[in-house]
Design an enzyme around this catalytic site. Structure first.
Site, PDB file in Angstrom:
ATOM      1  NE  ARG A  53     -27.118  48.960  -7.700  1.00  0.00           N
ATOM      2  CZ  ARG A  53     -26.080  48.634  -8.725  1.00  0.00           C
ATOM      3  NH1 ARG A  53     -26.362  48.846 -10.021  1.00  0.00           N
ATOM      4  NH2 ARG A  53     -24.930  48.035  -8.381  1.00  0.00           N
ATOM      5  CB  SER A 110     -23.642  49.046  -2.702  1.00  0.00           C
ATOM      6  OG  SER A 110     -22.789  48.527  -3.553  1.00  0.00           O
ATOM      7  CD  GLU A 145     -28.306  49.547  -4.034  1.00  0.00           C
ATOM      8  OE1 GLU A 145     -28.739  48.714  -4.692  1.00  0.00           O
ATOM      9  OE2 GLU A 145     -27.626  48.779  -3.038  1.00  0.00           O
TER      10      GLU A 145
HETATM   11  N1  EPU Z   1     -13.276  52.555  -3.859  1.00  0.00           N
HETATM   12  C1  EPU Z   1     -12.279  53.055  -2.777  1.00  0.00           C
HETATM   13  N2  EPU Z   1     -12.519  52.547  -1.703  1.00  0.00           N
HETATM   14  C2  EPU Z   1     -13.106  51.290  -1.454  1.00  0.00           C
HETATM   15  C3  EPU Z   1     -13.713  50.700  -2.778  1.00  0.00           C
HETATM   16  C4  EPU Z   1     -13.480  51.408  -3.811  1.00  0.00           C
HETATM   17  O1  EPU Z   1     -11.909  54.128  -3.073  1.00  0.00           O
HETATM   18  O2  EPU Z   1     -13.127  51.013  -0.278  1.00  0.00           O
HETATM   19  C5  EPU Z   1     -12.845  53.056  -5.149  1.00  0.00           C
HETATM   20  C6  EPU Z   1     -12.086  52.877  -6.355  1.00  0.00           C
HETATM   21  O3  EPU Z   1     -11.448  53.964  -6.953  1.00  0.00           O
HETATM   22  C7  EPU Z   1     -12.648  51.737  -7.129  1.00  0.00           C
HETATM   23  C8  EPU Z   1     -14.042  52.302  -7.246  1.00  0.00           C
HETATM   24  O4  EPU Z   1     -14.393  53.110  -5.912  1.00  0.00           O
HETATM   25  O5  EPU Z   1     -12.134  51.741  -8.449  1.00  0.00           O
HETATM   26  C9  EPU Z   1     -15.194  51.653  -7.538  1.00  0.00           C
HETATM   27  O6  EPU Z   1     -15.084  50.392  -6.615  1.00  0.00           O
HETATM   28  P1  EPU Z   1     -15.872  48.987  -6.940  1.00  0.00           P
HETATM   29  O7  EPU Z   1     -15.192  48.721  -8.356  1.00  0.00           O
HETATM   30  O8  EPU Z   1     -15.593  48.258  -5.880  1.00  0.00           O
HETATM   31  O9  EPU Z   1     -17.389  49.363  -7.265  1.00  0.00           O
HETATM   32  P2  EPU Z   1     -18.360  50.316  -6.703  1.00  0.00           P
HETATM   33  O10 EPU Z   1     -18.563  51.657  -7.300  1.00  0.00           O
HETATM   34  O11 EPU Z   1     -18.119  50.715  -5.119  1.00  0.00           O
HETATM   35  C10 EPU Z   1     -20.451  49.244  -7.773  1.00  0.00           C
HETATM   36  C11 EPU Z   1     -21.618  48.865  -7.312  1.00  0.00           C
HETATM   37  C12 EPU Z   1     -21.815  47.131  -6.738  1.00  0.00           C
HETATM   38  C13 EPU Z   1     -20.781  46.458  -7.976  1.00  0.00           C
HETATM   39  C14 EPU Z   1     -19.568  46.960  -8.221  1.00  0.00           C
HETATM   40  C15 EPU Z   1     -18.900  46.511  -9.291  1.00  0.00           C
HETATM   41  C16 EPU Z   1     -23.147  50.626  -6.558  1.00  0.00           C
HETATM   42  C17 EPU Z   1     -23.944  51.353  -5.567  1.00  0.00           C
HETATM   43  N3  EPU Z   1     -22.323  49.619  -6.511  1.00  0.00           N
HETATM   44  O12 EPU Z   1     -19.788  49.404  -6.642  1.00  0.00           O
HETATM   45  O13 EPU Z   1     -22.975  46.854  -6.554  1.00  0.00           O
HETATM   46  O14 EPU Z   1     -20.975  45.205  -7.401  1.00  0.00           O
HETATM   47  O15 EPU Z   1     -19.689  48.435  -8.698  1.00  0.00           O
HETATM   48  O16 EPU Z   1     -19.446  46.651 -10.632  1.00  0.00           O
HETATM   49  O17 EPU Z   1     -23.440  50.916  -7.720  1.00  0.00           O
HETATM   50  C18 EPU Z   1     -24.527  46.497  -4.925  1.00  0.00           C
HETATM   51  O18 EPU Z   1     -25.179  47.140  -5.434  1.00  0.00           O
HETATM   52  O19 EPU Z   1     -25.015  46.027  -3.909  1.00  0.00           O
HETATM   53  C19 EPU Z   1     -23.143  46.302  -5.398  1.00  0.00           C
HETATM   54  C20 EPU Z   1     -22.371  45.597  -4.581  1.00  0.00           C
END
Ligand code: EPU
Length: 313
Positions: free
Chosen positions: A137, A205, A301
């Site tokens: 990012r 995010s 972010e």
């Molecule tokens: N999780 C929780 N609670 C929640 C959501 C997630 O505990 O409410 C945990 C779970 O363990 C899950 C892990 O977090 O396995 C990862 O969650 P998720 O796959 O939803 O991804 P994220 O890390 O929260 C990132 C990006 C997203 C992108 C997704 C999928 C960032 C800041 N965000 O989110 O990007 O869509 O991965 O690759 O890196 C954005 O940048 O606006 C965005 C939506």
């Protein structure tokens, strides 16, 4: 002020007479906390030029094009590779700035060249992928070149030899490995978890996933054995901020019209009645709770803009 022709950039900026300005794509990663007093500039350079090299599709795309429409266009022209990045809101010009990424793919993998206008040197320039200094990012456009350039077009190199990327989360369930299947799955997952910004105000995010030392991670594991992580390098791991926020019980919590999304703790929403002040309050409450419980400093972010420009959380 919308600018459609790259050659007009300097004349338009001269008209501003050194007054404050903010460059905005579609606004999907920016929150205006109050009425911004400067001029908002919208680069509206359009068009997709496709060339073929022996090994790659090379697409030169205007910065004002919508990102998801470009992904769709590629799918329709059987150019595969961008499908994991389906439905990310925003413009093509914004994509390299924060190195958009999702479901195991980051745009830096496909960037061949970024063309921009340098406002201080008053000339058109370009950078190759390495020159963009991409990281999670992050890029040179958020650091040394922040607020100094206007991106006019982005050239992508998409390998003709397509390879599926299905190692991330929900994509692991996929057995049929066509790019269209992946595209459909990403759209389905995003629509099921992430609120549509056209219906409920949000900027994706809100925080970045923090990168921490393995040392700190080891200590956290003693108290929180199920804490998830992704490898970064030999000394560091990335922790999902959503997990940290979720553990602290913020999901569904609201301050006025601003809430922590019930299905994705990393997303803050505005039901239409929320104020900039309430958003800052909720974000700061989350940030300080995460710091005191996990000793981790969350970084936003999303870009926060107040009356006179950027606001620090
Ligand atoms: N999780 C929780 N609670 C929640 C959501 C997630 O505990 O409410 C945990 C779970 O363990 C899950 C892990 O977090 O396995 C990862 O969650 P998720 O796959 O939803 O991804 P994220 O890390 O929260 C990132 C990006 C997203 C992108 C997704 C999928 C960032 C800041 N965000 O989110 O990007 O869509 O991965 O690759 O890196 C954005 O940048 O606006 C965005 C939506």
């Amino acid at each position: 002020m919308s600018i459609e022709v790259a050659e007009d950039l300097q004349a338009q900026f001269n008209e501003l007479n050194n007054a404050a300005f903010y460059i905005l794509g579609e606004g999907s990663n920016t929150v205006f906390l109050e009425d911004y007093q400067g001029t908002v500039i919208k680069p509206a350079f359009m068009g997709i030029d496709l060339e073929y090299t022996e090994t790659h599709y090379r697409l030169k795309v205007g910065a004002g094009e919508n990102w998801h429409q470009l992904v769709l266009w590629c799918m329709q022209h059987q150019i595969y590779g961008l499908e994991n990045l389906a439905l990310i809101p925003g413009t093509v010009g914004a994509a390299p700035i924060q190195n958009i990424g999702a479901y195991g793919v980051e745009i830096e993998q496909f960037i061949y060249q970024v063309d921009y206008y340098d406002l201080s040197e008053q000339s058109h320039k370009s950078l190759d992928s390495q020159g963009c200094e991409f990281a999670y990012r992050d890029s040179v456009f958020k650091k040394r070149l922040a607020d100094k350039v206007v991106i006019t077009s982005v050239t992508f190199a998409v390998p003709k030899n397509w390879q599926a990327v299905v190692h991330y989360g929900e994509l692991k369930e996929l057995f049929e490995l066509s790019a269209i299947d992946i595209f459909n799955k990403v759209v389905e997952v995003r629509q099921s978890k992430l609120p549509d910004p056209a219906k409920i105000g949000n900027a994706g995010s809100f925080f970045k996933n923090p990168i921490v030392s393995k040392d700190l991670f080891g200590k956290l594991q003693q108290t929180w054995p199920s804490i998830p992580s992704y490898p970064v390098d030999t000394d560091k791991v990335k922790i999902p901020a959503a997990w940290l926020i979720d553990q602290l019980g913020f999901k569904g919590k609201k301050i006025g019209g601003i809430g922590c999304h019930p299905k994705q703790a990393l997303v803050l929403t505005n039901d239409g009645s929320g104020t900039g002040e309430q958003l800052l309050q909720l974000a700061r409450t989350i940030k300080s709770a995460v710091l005191s419980e996990f000793s981790i400093v969350l970084e936003n972010e999303v870009r926060l803009i107040g009356k006179n420009g950027p606001v620090i959380l």
